[in-house]
Design a protein around this motif. Sequence first.
Motif, short mmCIF file in Angstrom:
data_model
loop_
_atom_site.label_atom_id
_atom_site.label_comp_id
_atom_site.label_asym_id
_atom_site.label_seq_id
_atom_site.Cartn_x
_atom_site.Cartn_y
_atom_site.Cartn_z
N THR A 51 0.85 -1.19 0.00
CA THR A 51 0.00 0.00 0.00
C THR A 51 0.89 1.25 0.00
O THR A 51 2.05 1.20 0.45
N PRO A 52 0.36 2.38 -0.47
CA PRO A 52 1.13 3.62 -0.38
C PRO A 52 1.50 3.97 1.07
O PRO A 52 2.60 4.47 1.31
N ARG A 53 0.59 3.70 1.98
CA ARG A 53 0.87 4.01 3.39
C ARG A 53 2.09 3.26 3.89
O ARG A 53 2.97 3.84 4.55
N GLU A 54 2.16 1.98 3.59
CA GLU A 54 3.29 1.19 4.06
C GLU A 54 4.58 1.59 3.35
O GLU A 54 5.65 1.59 3.95
N ALA A 55 4.48 1.94 2.08
CA ALA A 55 5.66 2.40 1.37
C ALA A 55 6.20 3.70 1.97
O ALA A 55 7.41 3.90 2.09
N ALA A 56 5.29 4.58 2.39
CA ALA A 56 5.67 5.90 2.89
C ALA A 56 6.09 5.89 4.34
O ALA A 56 6.68 6.88 4.82
N SER A 57 5.82 4.84 5.05
CA SER A 57 6.12 4.78 6.49
C SER A 57 7.60 5.00 6.76
O SER A 57 8.45 4.26 6.26
N GLY A 81 -3.53 5.56 2.25
CA GLY A 81 -2.82 6.56 1.47
C GLY A 81 -1.49 6.95 2.09
O GLY A 81 -1.24 6.74 3.28
N ALA A 82 -0.63 7.53 1.28
CA ALA A 82 0.71 7.89 1.72
C ALA A 82 0.70 8.86 2.89
O ALA A 82 1.52 8.73 3.82
N PHE A 83 -0.24 9.83 2.89
CA PHE A 83 -0.25 10.82 3.96
C PHE A 83 -0.44 10.17 5.33
O PHE A 83 0.08 10.65 6.34
N ALA A 84 -1.20 9.07 5.36
CA ALA A 84 -1.44 8.38 6.63
C ALA A 84 -0.18 7.72 7.17
O ALA A 84 -0.08 7.47 8.38
N GLY A 85 0.78 7.44 6.31
CA GLY A 85 2.01 6.80 6.75
C GLY A 85 3.18 7.74 6.94
O GLY A 85 4.21 7.34 7.50
N MET A 86 3.04 8.98 6.47
CA MET A 86 4.17 9.91 6.53
C MET A 86 4.24 10.61 7.89
O MET A 86 3.22 10.91 8.51
#
Length: 288
Positions: A51-57, A81-86
């Motif tokens: 997921t984008p979230r996991e990639a962005a974590s 989404g990425a914002f949730a993981g950043m």
Amino acid sequence: MAKLAFLGLGVMGYPMAGHLAKAGHEVTVYNRSGAKADKWVSEFGGKAAPTPREAASGAEFVMACVGNDDDLRSVCTGDDGAFAGMEKGAVFVDHTTVSARVTRELAEAAAAGGIGYVDAPISGGQAGAENGQLSVMCGGDQADFDRAAPVIDAYAKICRLMGPVGAGQTTKMCNQIAIAGLVQGLSESLRFAEASGLKIEDVVEVISQGAAGSWQMENRHKTMAAGEFDHGFAVDWMRKDLGICLATADDIGVSLPVTALVDQFYKEVQGMGGNRWDTSSLIARLRR
């Protein structure tokens, strides 16, 4: 070296993410097709995330290069989404060509979470991405740009801050408007030459040394003459971009008559089955 995420491994994103890995950055990739992400990892190393979230974590920078406004929203927002993981202080860099409206919308959402946002659309086509020679036009805060620019340099020939958030997308619209008219003019010139019994190669050798010369002429005249249109940016994507240009022009009260006409010519190319042909295929409609 930074910890990065790259979202979207299309014809542009795949080599761009590769340049980041080759530069020594720690890169985690996400792609809707997991097989494409796995292929990238087998070629460049790094990791793939589901997921984008996991990639962005935990990433200091998250780059995205996806399809359109809706695609960008889907990788940025929501539970996955990425914002949730950043984390606060991280910077999101968007290389997608989208509307300035969605750019400002997502920049506000990022700011609410303490995340920096740079809109950074690109020009240079597939060859530019593969060779690390892209033109990158950016919008955002100076501090966010200054942090992101050394990372972007891995695949950039030039990277410049054009103004606040949205300025990068507006500059990309200027780029697409200029290209649309140029490719149509080149198509008409080459078609006129061949119909007159002239050798296209001889014509181009002469006129390219004067005011008519252009990147498109130098790099596309041979394939245009041969009717080969699998060398770059697809007609479908160009129509998406020109649609953004024309809608924005309406909003700001600017007339773009040539751009509107060329957009309809590209619609004709789509009707010929040329959706995935590159943008130089405008010459095909002149040969019917």
